[in-house]
Design an enzyme around this catalytic site. Structure first.
Site, PDB file in Angstrom:
ATOM      1  N   LYS A   4       0.795  -1.232   0.000  1.00 14.16           N
ATOM      2  CA  LYS A   4       0.000   0.000   0.000  1.00 14.16           C
ATOM      3  C   LYS A   4       0.834   1.293   0.000  1.00 14.16           C
ATOM      4  O   LYS A   4       0.490   2.266   0.661  1.00 14.16           O
ATOM      5  CB  LYS A   4      -0.956   0.002   1.197  1.00 14.16           C
ATOM      6  CG  LYS A   4      -1.994  -1.095   1.154  1.00 14.16           C
ATOM      7  CD  LYS A   4      -2.903  -1.110   2.358  1.00 14.16           C
ATOM      8  CE  LYS A   4      -2.247  -1.692   3.576  1.00 14.16           C
ATOM      9  NZ  LYS A   4      -3.192  -2.124   4.616  1.00 14.16           N
TER      10      LYS A   4
ATOM     11  N   ASP B 270      -5.822  -6.276  10.176  1.00 15.43           N
ATOM     12  CA  ASP B 270      -7.175  -5.686  10.194  1.00 15.43           C
ATOM     13  C   ASP B 270      -8.270  -6.690   9.828  1.00 15.43           C
ATOM     14  O   ASP B 270      -9.401  -6.601  10.313  1.00 15.43           O
ATOM     15  CB  ASP B 270      -7.269  -4.440   9.294  1.00 15.43           C
ATOM     16  CG  ASP B 270      -6.702  -4.639   7.896  1.00 15.43           C
ATOM     17  OD1 ASP B 270      -6.189  -5.733   7.601  1.00 15.43           O
ATOM     18  OD2 ASP B 270      -6.766  -3.689   7.096  1.00 15.43           O
TER      19      ASP B 270
HETATM   20  C1  BGC Z   1      -1.972  -5.951   3.495  1.00 16.63           C
HETATM   21  C2  BGC Z   1      -2.855  -6.755   4.414  1.00 16.63           C
HETATM   22  C3  BGC Z   1      -4.050  -5.945   4.843  1.00 16.63           C
HETATM   23  C4  BGC Z   1      -4.776  -5.397   3.634  1.00 16.63           C
HETATM   24  C5  BGC Z   1      -5.978  -4.546   3.996  1.00 16.63           C
HETATM   25  C6  BGC Z   1      -2.789  -5.362   2.362  1.00 16.63           C
HETATM   26  O1  BGC Z   1      -1.999  -4.505   1.579  1.00 16.63           O
HETATM   27  O2  BGC Z   1      -0.938  -6.729   2.968  1.00 16.63           O
HETATM   28  O3  BGC Z   1      -2.124  -7.196   5.549  1.00 16.63           O
HETATM   29  O4  BGC Z   1      -4.910  -6.765   5.606  1.00 16.63           O
HETATM   30  O5  BGC Z   1      -3.886  -4.602   2.872  1.00 16.63           O
HETATM   31  O6  BGC Z   1      -5.630  -3.469   4.789  1.00 16.63           O
END
Ligand code: BGC
Length: 439
Positions: free
Chosen positions: A152, A188
């Protein structure tokens, strides 16, 4: 124009047979991941099972999952009811997301201190804090785990490969907050599952459809080979990290988008489904259509050259009837341009919703191949909560996939799973005394 839109429609289609192929591939990858073999589904144990609903107490939750950081106080009443009693929200600037890891954790500790300034709450010491850290973490216990890789748009240096609970505890200590004990670490998705299942025992899946995407579900400990099962735990929640699933056909926009990210080749499903990327896919289509003189005019090209010039919120507003071009100050857009933009938004978001629904179907079928019981799926994230038509598109595909058992799967919004769920995790962890590390 028509030919272009028809071929675009084909490139972004996700048919029932694509859904069936996804399910088969998901199950293969799940099997490999659970067996500890290389797989695009990491299947990470969360060292926790679902709550009984009787957990009670007051907990502090810290939620870092994207550009927002939240600190919350949560009260659990022991009868399935959870309440956020205080909350502060902070924005994580790009400098912290992409700078030095210690600076990021110092910032987090500063936010915790600011929370106490804003909300003078009295607690007995030590104060238990649950840390929702929504990135791929290999946990070694409910309160220990190393970051495998950032997602992200984060890339803060010196965090990958380190225990994020130790980094947080050290930063809290540097800030003079030693009385805070980090009791639990959670993804989460696990938060969403725990928050919903605290009041509804039929809930057996947590899904996030927000900036990123991912899911978790409770697994029978006998089904995975990793020597990580806690004795006495009748189920283990598995953080799938499904955003990294990579066994789907991608189109040229997906490839172009992927090549320009900080993590090319990774998080392929996330890049087709989640809020961080849907606007980017639309932007790449718009650029191409401007070049082909099918949309707007060449003078507007420079606006669309900027990364993230179009966001998923923009697509969401267009889906609700808003005029993106007018809001962005782009002059000279015709009615046809606006309709084309809405059509692009619809193509990109419909594919995302259908892939998300098929993935949920895959996990439910893994848990219950004959769909012999009801499954409540706790879903959190802005795409599901706010994007017009997104949940309905998901439900329509599930209805197509499971026409014989239409009521077997319910998708429920689980708002604030990462806050309330973190508190539930801390409470379950405290009950289990499961904080020791398994060798
Ligand atoms: C992460 C996850 C997370 C998801 C939603 C992803 O980029 O790798 O760990 O649960 O985003 O936030």
């Amino acid at each position: 124009m028509n030919a272009f839109l028809t071929s675009l429609g084909a490139e972004f289609s996700f048919s029932l047979s694509d859904a069936q192929n996804l399910i088969t591939a998901f199950h293969e990858e799940m099997r490999l991941g659970l067996a500890g073999k290389p797989s695009s589904l990491k299947m990470l144990p969360a060292y926790i099972g679902r709550p009984s609903g009787r957990e009670r107490g007051q907990f502090l939750a810290l939620d870092l999952g994207g550009t927002n950081l939240r600190v919350l106080a949560v009260a659990l009443d022991g009868r399935g009811d959870a309440r956020v009693t205080a909350a502060s929200r902070f924005t994580v600037s790009e400098a912290f997301m992409r700078g030095d890891g210690d600076a990021l954790f110092d910032f987090i500790a500063r936010c915790v201190a600011l929370f106490f300034e804003e909300h003078p709450i009295h607690y007995t010491k030590p104060l238990h804090l649950a840390f929702t850290f929504s990135f791929p973490v290999a946990q070694k216990a409910v309160n220990a785990g190393t970051l495998l890789n950032w997602t992200k748009g984060f890339c803060a240096a010196g965090v990958q490969g380190r225990d994020v609970v130790s980094l947080l505890s050290a930063a809290l200590a540097r800030r003079g907050l030693e009385a805070i004990r980090v009791t639990a670490l959670a993804n989460d998705t696990v938060g969403a599952l725990m928050a919903k299942s605290y009041s509804d025992p039929a809930c057996d899946m947590g899904v996030i459809l927000g900036t990123g995407t991912n899911a978790c579900y409770p697994e029978d400990p006998a089904r995975f080979s990793q020597k990580s099962v806690l004795p006495g735990l009748r189920e283990m929640v598995i953080n799938m990290e499904w955003g990294d699933f990579d066994r789907m056909d991608v189109n040229r926009y997906d490839r172009r988008l992927d090549a320009a990210t900080l993590n090319p080749g990774r998080q392929r499903l996330e890049k087709m489904v989640s809020g961080m990327y849907l606007g980017e896919l639309a932007r790449l289509i718009v650029c191409e259509m401007i070049d082909e003189e099918l949309l707007l005019n060449l003078d507007t090209r420079s606006f669309f050259e900027r990364d993230h010039a179009v966001t998923s919120e923009d697509l969401s507003q267009a889906a609700a009837g808003g005029d993106f071009f007018c809001q962005a100050g782009i002059k000279g857009a015709t009615k046809r341009d606006r309709e084309t933009f809405s059509r692009i938004a619809r193509l990109v978001s419909t594919r995302a919703a259908r892939i998300a629904a098929a993935s949920i179907g895959a996990v439910v079928l893994w848990m219950d191949p004959n769909l012999s019981r009801r499954h409540v799926v706790a879903v959190d994230g802005a795409l599901f909560a706010k994007y017009p038509g997104f949940p309905e598109t998901m439900k329509a595909l599930l209805a197509e996939m499971f026409s014989d058992t239409p009521k077997a799967i319910s998708l429920c919004l689980a708002p604030d799973g990462s806050g309330i769920g973190a508190a539930v995790i801390a409470a379950v962890a405290a009950d289990l005394h499961s904080t020791e590390t398994i060798p």
